[in-house]
Design a protein around this motif. Sequence first.
Motif, PDB file in Angstrom:
ATOM      1  N   GLN A   6      52.377  45.240  79.272  1.00 13.39           N
ATOM      2  CA  GLN A   6      52.941  45.850  80.682  1.00 13.39           C
ATOM      3  C   GLN A   6      52.017  45.598  81.411  1.00 13.39           C
ATOM      4  O   GLN A   6      50.694  45.669  81.670  1.00 13.39           O
ATOM      5  N   TRP A   7      52.173  44.941  82.728  1.00 11.72           N
ATOM      6  CA  TRP A   7      51.452  44.387  83.492  1.00 11.72           C
ATOM      7  C   TRP A   7      52.062  44.826  84.836  1.00 11.72           C
ATOM      8  O   TRP A   7      53.591  44.365  85.541  1.00 11.72           O
ATOM      9  N   PRO A   8      51.479  45.086  86.222  1.00 10.61           N
ATOM     10  CA  PRO A   8      49.476  45.148  86.204  1.00 10.61           C
ATOM     11  C   PRO A   8      49.735  46.863  85.014  1.00 10.61           C
ATOM     12  O   PRO A   8      50.740  47.339  85.698  1.00 10.61           O
ATOM     13  N   ALA A   9      48.427  47.435  85.484  1.00 13.67           N
ATOM     14  CA  ALA A   9      48.442  48.589  84.829  1.00 13.67           C
ATOM     15  C   ALA A   9      48.475  49.836  85.977  1.00 13.67           C
ATOM     16  O   ALA A   9      48.970  50.505  86.030  1.00 13.67           O
ATOM     17  N   THR A  10      48.200  49.685  87.405  1.00 16.37           N
ATOM     18  CA  THR A  10      47.715  50.220  88.670  1.00 16.37           C
ATOM     19  C   THR A  10      48.719  49.300  89.305  1.00 16.37           C
ATOM     20  O   THR A  10      48.429  48.309  89.457  1.00 16.37           O
ATOM     21  N   LEU A  11      49.149  49.706  90.343  1.00 12.25           N
ATOM     22  CA  LEU A  11      49.157  49.218  91.761  1.00 12.25           C
ATOM     23  C   LEU A  11      49.437  50.405  92.391  1.00 12.25           C
ATOM     24  O   LEU A  11      50.499  51.038  92.415  1.00 12.25           O
ATOM     25  N   VAL A  12      49.651  49.859  93.973  1.00 12.53           N
ATOM     26  CA  VAL A  12      49.450  50.153  95.076  1.00 12.53           C
ATOM     27  C   VAL A  12      50.180  50.090  96.518  1.00 12.53           C
ATOM     28  O   VAL A  12      49.758  48.562  96.788  1.00 12.53           O
ATOM     29  N   VAL A  15      55.491  50.793 101.503  1.00 11.03           N
ATOM     30  CA  VAL A  15      56.643  51.419 101.728  1.00 11.03           C
ATOM     31  C   VAL A  15      57.741  49.964 103.011  1.00 11.03           C
ATOM     32  O   VAL A  15      56.155  49.175 103.001  1.00 11.03           O
ATOM     33  N   GLY A  16      58.428  49.497 101.844  1.00  9.53           N
ATOM     34  CA  GLY A  16      58.807  48.194 102.715  1.00  9.53           C
ATOM     35  C   GLY A  16      58.606  47.196 101.532  1.00  9.53           C
ATOM     36  O   GLY A  16      59.376  45.868 101.781  1.00  9.53           O
ATOM     37  N   SER A  17      57.520  46.905 100.616  1.00 13.42           N
ATOM     38  CA  SER A  17      56.944  45.802 100.090  1.00 13.42           C
ATOM     39  C   SER A  17      58.031  45.798  98.614  1.00 13.42           C
ATOM     40  O   SER A  17      58.482  46.169  98.460  1.00 13.42           O
ATOM     41  N   PRO A  18      58.274  44.310  97.849  1.00 10.22           N
ATOM     42  CA  PRO A  18      58.671  44.178  96.921  1.00 10.22           C
ATOM     43  C   PRO A  18      58.143  44.515  95.755  1.00 10.22           C
ATOM     44  O   PRO A  18      56.585  45.241  95.851  1.00 10.22           O
ATOM     45  N   LEU A  19      58.257  44.292  94.876  1.00 13.17           N
ATOM     46  CA  LEU A  19      58.029  44.722  93.359  1.00 13.17           C
ATOM     47  C   LEU A  19      58.228  44.177  92.502  1.00 13.17           C
ATOM     48  O   LEU A  19      59.522  43.466  91.896  1.00 13.17           O
ATOM     49  N   SER A  20      58.068  44.070  91.620  1.00  8.59           N
ATOM     50  CA  SER A  20      57.841  43.032  90.410  1.00  8.59           C
ATOM     51  C   SER A  20      57.119  43.466  89.130  1.00  8.59           C
ATOM     52  O   SER A  20      56.193  43.494  89.124  1.00  8.59           O
ATOM     53  N   LEU A  21      57.435  44.039  88.343  1.00  6.18           N
ATOM     54  CA  LEU A  21      56.375  44.547  87.005  1.00  6.18           C
ATOM     55  C   LEU A  21      57.146  44.100  85.947  1.00  6.18           C
ATOM     56  O   LEU A  21      58.184  43.689  85.558  1.00  6.18           O
ATOM     57  N   LEU A  76      61.457  44.623  85.747  1.00  4.85           N
ATOM     58  CA  LEU A  76      61.698  45.333  86.898  1.00  4.85           C
ATOM     59  C   LEU A  76      61.204  45.216  88.405  1.00  4.85           C
ATOM     60  O   LEU A  76      60.432  45.307  88.755  1.00  4.85           O
ATOM     61  N   SER A  77      62.251  45.073  89.129  1.00  5.52           N
ATOM     62  CA  SER A  77      61.521  44.975  90.722  1.00  5.52           C
ATOM     63  C   SER A  77      62.598  45.696  91.456  1.00  5.52           C
ATOM     64  O   SER A  77      63.481  46.003  91.632  1.00  5.52           O
ATOM     65  N   SER A  78      62.136  45.570  93.164  1.00  3.74           N
ATOM     66  CA  SER A  78      62.432  46.056  93.951  1.00  3.74           C
ATOM     67  C   SER A  78      61.928  45.073  95.392  1.00  3.74           C
ATOM     68  O   SER A  78      60.996  44.618  95.572  1.00  3.74           O
ATOM     69  N   LYS A  79      63.438  44.948  95.927  1.00  2.00           N
ATOM     70  CA  LYS A  79      63.170  43.977  97.088  1.00  2.00           C
ATOM     71  C   LYS A  79      62.322  44.867  98.546  1.00  2.00           C
ATOM     72  O   LYS A  79      61.603  44.457  99.315  1.00  2.00           O
ATOM     73  N   LYS A  80      62.734  46.566  98.379  1.00  2.00           N
ATOM     74  CA  LYS A  80      61.903  47.170  99.350  1.00  2.00           C
ATOM     75  C   LYS A  80      61.243  48.226  99.108  1.00  2.00           C
ATOM     76  O   LYS A  80      62.409  49.575  98.856  1.00  2.00           O
ATOM     77  N   LEU A  81      60.429  48.751  98.725  1.00  2.00           N
ATOM     78  CA  LEU A  81      60.074  49.924  98.057  1.00  2.00           C
ATOM     79  C   LEU A  81      59.837  51.163  98.636  1.00  2.00           C
ATOM     80  O   LEU A  81      60.065  50.868  99.866  1.00  2.00           O
ATOM     81  N   LEU A  82      60.244  52.564  98.530  1.00  2.00           N
ATOM     82  CA  LEU A  82      60.228  52.848  98.972  1.00  2.00           C
ATOM     83  C   LEU A  82      59.506  54.373  98.700  1.00  2.00           C
ATOM     84  O   LEU A  82      58.942  54.374  97.236  1.00  2.00           O
ATOM     85  N   PRO A 109      52.290  50.865  77.210  1.00  2.00           N
ATOM     86  CA  PRO A 109      51.188  51.144  77.952  1.00  2.00           C
ATOM     87  C   PRO A 109      51.291  51.829  79.686  1.00  2.00           C
ATOM     88  O   PRO A 109      50.434  52.967  79.576  1.00  2.00           O
ATOM     89  N   GLY A 110      52.218  51.337  80.558  1.00  2.40           N
ATOM     90  CA  GLY A 110      53.190  52.231  81.121  1.00  2.40           C
ATOM     91  C   GLY A 110      51.977  51.121  83.060  1.00  2.40           C
ATOM     92  O   GLY A 110      50.774  50.767  82.521  1.00  2.40           O
ATOM     93  N   THR A 111      52.721  51.703  83.824  1.00  3.00           N
ATOM     94  CA  THR A 111      52.192  51.419  84.993  1.00  3.00           C
ATOM     95  C   THR A 111      52.127  52.268  86.064  1.00  3.00           C
ATOM     96  O   THR A 111      53.848  52.987  86.227  1.00  3.00           O
ATOM     97  N   ARG A 112      51.620  52.333  85.916  1.00  2.00           N
ATOM     98  CA  ARG A 112      51.097  53.500  87.466  1.00  2.00           C
ATOM     99  C   ARG A 112      51.331  52.796  89.416  1.00  2.00           C
ATOM    100  O   ARG A 112      50.212  51.954  89.268  1.00  2.00           O
ATOM    101  N   LEU A 113      52.046  53.716  89.193  1.00  2.00           N
ATOM    102  CA  LEU A 113      52.816  53.042  91.338  1.00  2.00           C
ATOM    103  C   LEU A 113      52.793  53.745  91.960  1.00  2.00           C
ATOM    104  O   LEU A 113      53.350  55.058  91.905  1.00  2.00           O
ATOM    105  N   THR A 114      52.178  53.889  93.123  1.00  2.00           N
ATOM    106  CA  THR A 114      52.007  54.526  94.029  1.00  2.00           C
ATOM    107  C   THR A 114      52.353  53.736  95.017  1.00  2.00           C
ATOM    108  O   THR A 114      51.718  52.716  95.766  1.00  2.00           O
ATOM    109  N   VAL A 115      53.462  54.085  96.403  1.00  2.00           N
ATOM    110  CA  VAL A 115      53.710  53.303  97.610  1.00  2.00           C
ATOM    111  C   VAL A 115      53.367  54.531  98.249  1.00  2.00           C
ATOM    112  O   VAL A 115      54.075  55.785  98.401  1.00  2.00           O
ATOM    113  N   LEU A 116      52.746  53.784  99.142  1.00  2.00           N
ATOM    114  CA  LEU A 116      51.628  54.509 100.689  1.00  2.00           C
ATOM    115  C   LEU A 116      53.247  54.560 101.917  1.00  2.00           C
ATOM    116  O   LEU A 116      53.471  53.314 101.935  1.00  2.00           O
TER     117      LEU A 116
END
Lengths: 116, 112
Positions: A6-12, A15-21, A76-82, A109-116
């Motif tokens: 899995q990647w990335p391992a961590t991600l910050v 809000v409103g940004s896209p996501l791709s894991l 796993l994707s998102s167009k706009k993160l909450l 191993p997982g991805t730690r996602l923090t949405v600010l």
Amino acid sequence: SQTIHQWPATLVQPVGSPLSLECTVEGTSNPNLYWYRQAAGRGLQLLFYSVGIGQISSEVPQNLSASRPQDRQFILSSKKLLLSDSGFYLCAWSATRLAGDYNEQFFGPGTRLTVL
Amino acid sequence: SQKIEQNSEALNIQEGKTATLTCNYTNYSPAYLQWYRQDPGRGPVFLLLIRENEKEKRKERLKVTFDTTLKQSLFHITASQPADSATYLCALDVYYGQNFVFGPGTRLSVLP
């Protein structure tokens, strides 16, 4: 032997940004693939599972989506993160179930996602 | 409604004692049940699987029971060690091995 990445391992992300894991599995064919989310101090919540290329089942309505463009690749994707999308995202695979057989899941191993 | 519960959020026991963790479920009819171990910041690791027609399963110091009448599974760690400290999750198969439901987990601390 089989391995799952899995990647990335961590991600910050803001809000409103896209996501791709991304998740990839090696050493097996035609696996069942899963995406889970684990909020802090909580259990695992199944988000999506897939039994084959292009076959995605969603368990929870949300602003996330999943795709399986190749047999051993799960995205796993998102167009706009909450803000509520923050959490620990885990990909898992299990062998295709044969009649009368039961299979455990193997987690990445997982991805730690923090949405600010 | 469907629900899966684990007896307590946290459990502290003394080294050498037997730890017993409980998993209860309602309104499911799983063909099998699994137990996983999860360390902080890591993905869960499979420990044991027990089928609906099995009463008990053992693996080294681990023992799992499955009572489909009570809708309960017990997970035992005998001669517990500090290295056994982790969160333990039970999981139900709810659709032919394609879909699983996990319990919230019990955080076990084995004190030296």
